[in-house]
Design a protein around this motif. Sequence first.
Motif, short mmCIF file in Angstrom:
data_model
loop_
_atom_site.label_atom_id
_atom_site.label_comp_id
_atom_site.label_asym_id
_atom_site.label_seq_id
_atom_site.Cartn_x
_atom_site.Cartn_y
_atom_site.Cartn_z
N GLN A 144 0.84 -1.19 0.00
CA GLN A 144 0.00 0.00 0.00
C GLN A 144 0.88 1.24 0.00
O GLN A 144 1.99 1.23 0.53
CB GLN A 144 -0.88 0.03 1.25
N HIS A 145 0.34 2.31 -0.55
CA HIS A 145 1.00 3.61 -0.49
C HIS A 145 0.22 4.44 0.53
O HIS A 145 -1.00 4.55 0.45
CB HIS A 145 1.00 4.28 -1.86
N PHE A 146 0.93 5.02 1.50
CA PHE A 146 0.32 5.79 2.58
C PHE A 146 0.53 7.27 2.37
O PHE A 146 1.60 7.69 1.93
CB PHE A 146 0.92 5.37 3.93
N MET A 147 -0.50 8.05 2.71
CA MET A 147 -0.47 9.50 2.54
C MET A 147 -1.09 10.18 3.75
O MET A 147 -1.94 9.59 4.42
CB MET A 147 -1.27 9.90 1.30
N VAL A 148 -0.69 11.42 3.99
CA VAL A 148 -1.25 12.23 5.07
C VAL A 148 -2.11 13.32 4.44
O VAL A 148 -1.69 13.98 3.49
CB VAL A 148 -0.13 12.88 5.91
N LEU A 149 -3.32 13.49 4.96
CA LEU A 149 -4.24 14.51 4.46
C LEU A 149 -4.51 15.53 5.56
O LEU A 149 -4.69 15.16 6.71
CB LEU A 149 -5.57 13.89 4.03
N ILE A 150 -4.53 16.78 5.16
CA ILE A 150 -4.84 17.87 6.09
C ILE A 150 -6.09 18.58 5.58
O ILE A 150 -6.13 19.04 4.45
CB ILE A 150 -3.68 18.88 6.18
N LYS A 151 -7.11 18.62 6.45
CA LYS A 151 -8.33 19.36 6.13
C LYS A 151 -8.33 20.60 7.01
O LYS A 151 -8.53 20.49 8.24
CB LYS A 151 -9.57 18.51 6.38
N PRO A 152 -8.09 21.78 6.43
CA PRO A 152 -8.02 23.01 7.23
C PRO A 152 -9.30 23.24 8.03
O PRO A 152 -10.40 22.93 7.58
CB PRO A 152 -7.82 24.11 6.19
N SER A 153 -9.13 23.80 9.23
CA SER A 153 -10.27 24.05 10.12
C SER A 153 -11.01 25.34 9.79
O SER A 153 -12.02 25.64 10.39
CB SER A 153 -9.79 24.11 11.58
N SER A 154 -10.54 26.08 8.81
CA SER A 154 -11.16 27.34 8.43
C SER A 154 -12.62 27.15 8.07
O SER A 154 -12.99 26.17 7.42
CB SER A 154 -10.41 27.92 7.21
N PRO A 155 -13.49 28.10 8.49
CA PRO A 155 -14.91 28.00 8.13
C PRO A 155 -15.14 28.18 6.64
O PRO A 155 -16.17 27.78 6.11
CB PRO A 155 -15.57 29.12 8.94
N ILE A 156 -14.17 28.76 5.95
CA ILE A 156 -14.27 28.91 4.50
C ILE A 156 -13.89 27.57 3.88
O ILE A 156 -12.86 27.00 4.19
CB ILE A 156 -13.32 30.02 3.99
N ARG A 157 -14.76 27.08 2.99
CA ARG A 157 -14.49 25.77 2.36
C ARG A 157 -13.15 25.80 1.65
O ARG A 157 -12.90 26.65 0.81
CB ARG A 157 -15.60 25.44 1.37
#
Length: 161
Positions: free
Chosen positions: A47-60
């Motif tokens: 498998q290839h592993f990746m890190v995802l960051i979803k910003p907490s900003s209220p703006i999409r």
Amino acid sequence: MASQFFMPSTSGGGDAIYVATVPLKAAAGPPQLIMSMAYSLNLRNLQHFMVLIKPSSPIRQEVIVFDFQPRNPESIEAAVSILSGNLIPGVVLQRSLKNVPRQRCWMVGFSKGKAMEMAIEFNRSWETDLRVGVHDCRHYTNELIQHLTGEIQIVERLPRS
């Protein structure tokens, strides 16, 4: 939506941090033949592993993906290294997605600070010589997640599916 399998290390405040996986693939020809050999040796869970960051900003905002892979993942050299453990040039990539994937993606928790800045800082010091099984996407994912959230050895704790 991605599944959550940890209690978040921080409730709110920080950016949401995820780990995602995709099966390793190889280009047609010799690289694909070598990958088939690896599968025949019962290395089916490559498998290839990746890190995802979803910003907490209220703006999409888009989800940012960071991963570590061979500089030329479709080359014969990269395919041979999977079996032989040779050192090859690697690269840390950054790209964006519109949303968090619905499958093969798990929420780890929340960052201890500004995740993008922390990830960029981490990537500056990451050694980019890649050796499968010694210094590869699993190690990168574990160490970046630890840097962002404090969670340790995350790859080993992912649900098997």
